[in-house]
Write an enzyme that holds these catalytic residues in place. Structure first.
Site: not given
Length: 408
Positions: A123, A201, A204, A366, A227
């Site tokens: 991202h 990261d 997700q 993104c 999220k």
């Protein structure tokens, strides 16, 4: 027992219609909906407590502090951090990554010609902060390439990891394609061939499967509340104690000081050194409620349900002539990203689906480098959460077929 009807009843927003059709919400990779338990926790804070934390001797301030620190402990146990003070509240994954990049730059961690490695699937929030850090320090940015299936080519690490490598930062799951990166293998290679810090990261991955930061042996792990069924504007940065202690603060102001004078300021202990200013107390408390919601259902049950949705969606969508799924052959979770042959603008498909009450995301998500790799402007992305159903997948497929007929 996994009771989808009971789960859906906990989400008020799912009961409405959009454009005269029942809402089919398939934009969960952007932001998930919130269950009643989370909404009521947030509401209760503002109706019954609503005081700043850590600074007051009065009852409401003490209650607010207790609630927020209990939520911090819930996060600690949810990701299996060793200490609660290794959990830092931020505004989201983007701020968490920027915090690390800025703090490393201010701590003389990098020098000219040192190297930072990221993956091709990142991202923008895991690209731009490192580019900015390179500009400030003279370090160089390297990128792990991917193949036509969206799979990172990890032999790159064997050839490029060295003592010049200071940071490796990759996402756990691609927001654009849903591809699960082999984080354990990446970390093993990093530890074997360099002394680099390892950042993940996890925006997700946290909503979809269990995370154990100690088992992973990562140095930093970042994710967002919104999220994973919590409010927007709250995020988490996990960092190993011994590394966080060495880093300079990101923001300066109230809360993050031990002593302050015009001559010199000393900084507070962890985690408060990195939590300057008034925090998002209601949101920080509500992320604890979101963790309670996920644990009550069972994170493994959530993953199994979403995998069933993903497999069914891929099977049904591939029945449509001319439909291409990106990353189809890779190990994925909860995301199907596709285009229709002969239809150059994904947003046209998205607008037709919206008229049918179906919410998907269209565009580059993104992740412009991914789209440039595939030589496309963007994709249609459907992403799943615990409350989605097989019937909603069927509605998506029929909607895509209708869009295809209308646009061809």
């Amino acid at each position: 027992m996994f009771n989808i009807k009971e789960i859906r009843n906990q989400f008020p927003i799912l009961q409405q219609q959009v454009n005269g059709k029942p809402l089919v919400y398939l934009d969960n990779a952007a932001s998930s909906q919130k269950p009643i338990s989370v909404l009521e926790t947030w509401k209760r804070y503002y109706e019954e407590i609503n005081a700043n934390v850590h600074r007051g001797i009065h009852t409401l301030s003490q209650l607010a502090t207790e609630e927020m620190e209990n939520s911090r402990k819930k996060v600690q146990h949810f990701i299996n951090a060793k200490h609660d003070y290794e959990v830092i509240f931020t505004r989201g994954t983007t701020e968490s990554i920027n915090l690390v990049a800025y703090a490393l730059g201010n701590s003389n961690f990098l020098k000219k010609d040192d190297e930072i490695i990221i993956g091709y699937l990142e991202h923008h929030s895991n690209i731009v902060p490192w580019q900015m850090l390179c500009e400030r320090t003279g370090a160089k940015l390297k990128v792990i390439p991917m193949d036509e299936n969206g799979i990172l080519q990890l032999d790159f690490l064997d050839k490029n990891l060295s003592e010049k490598t200071k940071i490796v930062s990759v996402n756990h799951v691609s927001n654009a394609l849903g591809i699960i990166n082999p984080i354990e293998e990446i970390i093993t290679k990093v530890r074997k061939n360099s002394s680099a810090l390892m950042m993940i990261d996890g925006a997700q991955s946290v909503p979809h499967f269990e995370i154990d930061v100690q088992k992973l042996d990562c140095d930093f792990f970042a994710f967002s509340g919104h999220k994973m069924y919590a409010p927007m504007g709250v995020g988490i940065l996990y960092g190993k104690e011994e590394i966080l202690e060495k880093l300079a603060p990101f923001h300066g102001g109230g809360e993050m000081i031990a002593t302050c004078s015009f001559e010199k300021t000393t900084y507070a202990a962890l985690p408060f050194k990195f939590e300057a200013g008034t925090p998002n107390v209601g949101g920080n408390i509500a992320i604890g409620a979101a963790i309670d919601f996920m644990k009550k259902i069972g994170v493994e049950n959530i993953r199994n349900h979403e995998n069933e949705l993903l497999n069914y969606a891929q099977k049904r969508l591939l029945e449509i002539d001319g439909l291409k799924i990106y990353g189809e052959k890779a190990n994925r979770t909860s995301v199907v990203s596709f285009n229709l042959e002969g239809i150059g603008i994904a947003s046209d498909v998205g607008m037709i689906l919206d008229k049918l009450g179906i919410a998907v995301r269209t565009g580059h998500h993104c992740t412009q480098p991914i789209m440039e790799f595939f030589k496309i402007a963007g994709t249609v992305r459907a992403s799943f959460a615990v409350y989605n159903t097989l019937e909603e997948v069927d509605a998506l497929v029929e909607g895509v077929k209708k869009a295809q007929r209308m646009l061809m």
